[in-house]
Write an enzyme that holds these catalytic residues in place. Structure first.
Site, short mmCIF file in Angstrom:
data_model
loop_
_atom_site.label_atom_id
_atom_site.label_comp_id
_atom_site.label_asym_id
_atom_site.label_seq_id
_atom_site.Cartn_x
_atom_site.Cartn_y
_atom_site.Cartn_z
N GLN A 52 0.83 -1.20 0.00
CA GLN A 52 0.00 0.00 0.00
C GLN A 52 0.87 1.26 0.00
O GLN A 52 1.90 1.32 0.66
CB GLN A 52 -0.90 -0.01 1.24
CG GLN A 52 -2.21 0.72 1.03
CD GLN A 52 -3.27 0.28 2.04
OE1 GLN A 52 -3.29 -0.87 2.46
NE2 GLN A 52 -4.15 1.18 2.42
N GLN B 198 1.22 -11.40 10.43
CA GLN B 198 1.61 -10.17 9.73
C GLN B 198 0.74 -8.98 10.10
O GLN B 198 1.17 -7.83 10.05
CB GLN B 198 1.56 -10.41 8.22
CG GLN B 198 2.19 -9.32 7.38
CD GLN B 198 1.45 -9.10 6.08
OE1 GLN B 198 0.27 -8.76 6.07
NE2 GLN B 198 2.14 -9.29 4.98
N SER C 242 4.31 -6.14 2.96
CA SER C 242 2.98 -6.05 3.57
C SER C 242 1.93 -6.67 2.65
O SER C 242 1.96 -7.87 2.37
CB SER C 242 2.66 -4.60 3.92
OG SER C 242 1.48 -4.49 4.68
N LEU C 243 1.03 -5.88 2.12
CA LEU C 243 0.03 -6.39 1.17
C LEU C 243 0.67 -7.14 0.01
O LEU C 243 0.12 -8.12 -0.49
CB LEU C 243 -0.81 -5.22 0.64
CG LEU C 243 -1.72 -5.54 -0.55
CD1 LEU C 243 -2.89 -6.41 -0.10
CD2 LEU C 243 -2.19 -4.27 -1.22
N HIS D 32 0.10 -3.18 11.07
CA HIS D 32 1.23 -3.84 11.73
C HIS D 32 1.45 -3.32 13.15
O HIS D 32 2.58 -3.11 13.57
CB HIS D 32 2.50 -3.70 10.88
CG HIS D 32 2.31 -4.15 9.46
ND1 HIS D 32 2.12 -5.47 9.12
CD2 HIS D 32 2.21 -3.44 8.29
CE1 HIS D 32 1.95 -5.56 7.81
NE2 HIS D 32 1.99 -4.34 7.29
N ARG E 130 -9.45 -8.30 4.17
CA ARG E 130 -8.38 -7.74 5.02
C ARG E 130 -8.51 -6.23 5.09
O ARG E 130 -8.47 -5.62 6.17
CB ARG E 130 -7.02 -8.14 4.44
CG ARG E 130 -5.79 -7.67 5.19
CD ARG E 130 -4.56 -8.20 4.44
NE ARG E 130 -3.29 -7.90 5.10
CZ ARG E 130 -2.54 -6.84 4.85
NH1 ARG E 130 -2.95 -5.93 3.96
NH2 ARG E 130 -1.38 -6.66 5.47
#
Length: 308
Positions: free
Chosen positions: A9, A243, A87-88, A194, A112
């Site tokens: 992102q 995560q 991340s994503l 996170h 998510r």
């Protein structure tokens, strides 16, 4: 050897993919069927505010990266030594590594994003980028500030993102400025990714992961929460849930990629954020980027030249 990595992102923008090859349109058509709206129209025309909303950003970035990866596979037959995503972007890596079907990945990232967006009231969470201080110092400041705030993205030497309650994030920014940070900048996001504030998302998301078919990955995937390669479907599933609240250990992840003997890292997806970070972490490696279909042939030729 080379590795493929996928952005997360923050790399999105209206018009981020201009290619309209069959593989691209087919990928977006698949995603739109799962989502129930025209994803190609959203990334092509906006509105920008909707594209930047976490629930919409996550499938848009996944789909863009996978569309480019499918074109990459059509034109470049060699397999990478490993895969990773920030991340994503880890979901793009899982699809590319054969561990997760694309349609299941679209469903998971939409959920998510929705769960993350709904986890807190407007303005309760925040994230900030800290430049010019090492992660250990920033971690100390997080503990001094009190409240729920942590070092969330360990992006590169001298670049760390903190995440948590807005007041605590602002307090850490002030401490970092006093401690010599070059910049301490609040980011234009409302979801404190996170961080411990994502704890309520873990149970429903873990249940959703259990409802899809995960397979052993065909290629090792360096996952964010461990900075280690994984291929077991059980390990992958557990790390996806972890995560949500664990930091993105990107510096260690790129270090692990380099330790595996990789000589080139190719970022596949919109923008060049990861390529910039990777150059700072591993300046001795070759760093390449595929953000549009037109980049592929040049990157393939560069890889062939580097690895001949």
């Amino acid at each position: 050897m080379f590795a493929l990595v996928f952005p997360g992102q923050g790399s999105q923008s209206v018009g981020m993919l201009s290619a309209s090859e069959g593989a691209v349109l087919h990928t977006f058509s698949q995603a739109s069927e799962v989502l129930g709206y025209d994803l190609w129209k959203l990334i092509s025309e906006g509105p920008e505010a909707q594209l930047n909303s976490t629930e919409f950003t996550q499938p848009a970035l996944l789909c863009t990266s996978i569309a480019l990866h499918r074109l990459w596979r059509e034109r470049h037959g060699a397999e990478p030594a490993c895969l990773a995503g920030h991340s994503l972007g880890e979901y793009s890596a899982l699809v590319a590594g054969g561990a997760l079907d694309f349609e299941d990945a679209v469903h998971l990232v939409q959920l998510r994003g929705r769960l993350m967006q709904q986890s807190l009231g407007e303005g309760e969470g925040a994230m900030a980028a800290i430049l010019g201080l090492e992660a250990e110092v920033i971690g100390d400041f997080c503990r001094q500030a009190g409240g729920a705030v942590v070092a969330a993205n360990l992006n590169a030497p001298g670049q760390t993102v903190i995440s948590g309650e807005r007041a605590a994030v602002e307090a850490v920014c002030a401490l970092c400025k006093q401690g010599g940070a070059r910049r301490a900048l609040l980011l234009p996001v409302s979801v404190p990714s996170h961080s411990p504030l994502m704890e309520p998302v873990r149970a429903p998301f873990s249940e959703a992961i259990a409802g899809v078919s995960l397979r052993p990955a065909s290629t090792p995937i360096i996952q964010n929460s461990t900075a280690a390669p994984h291929q077991s479907s059980d390990e992958i599933a557990a790390n996806l849930t972890e995560q949500l609240t664990a930091p993105v250990r990107w510096v260690e992840s790129v270090g692990r990629i380099q330790a595996m003997g990789v000589r080139s890292i190719v970022e596949i997806g919109p923008g060049k954020v990861l390529s910039g970070l990777n150059r700072r972490i591993a300046p001795d490696l070759t760093h390449l980027n595929v953000s549009q279909a037109g980049d592929i042939d040049g990157v393939v030729a560069a890889l062939e030249e580097t690895h001949e």
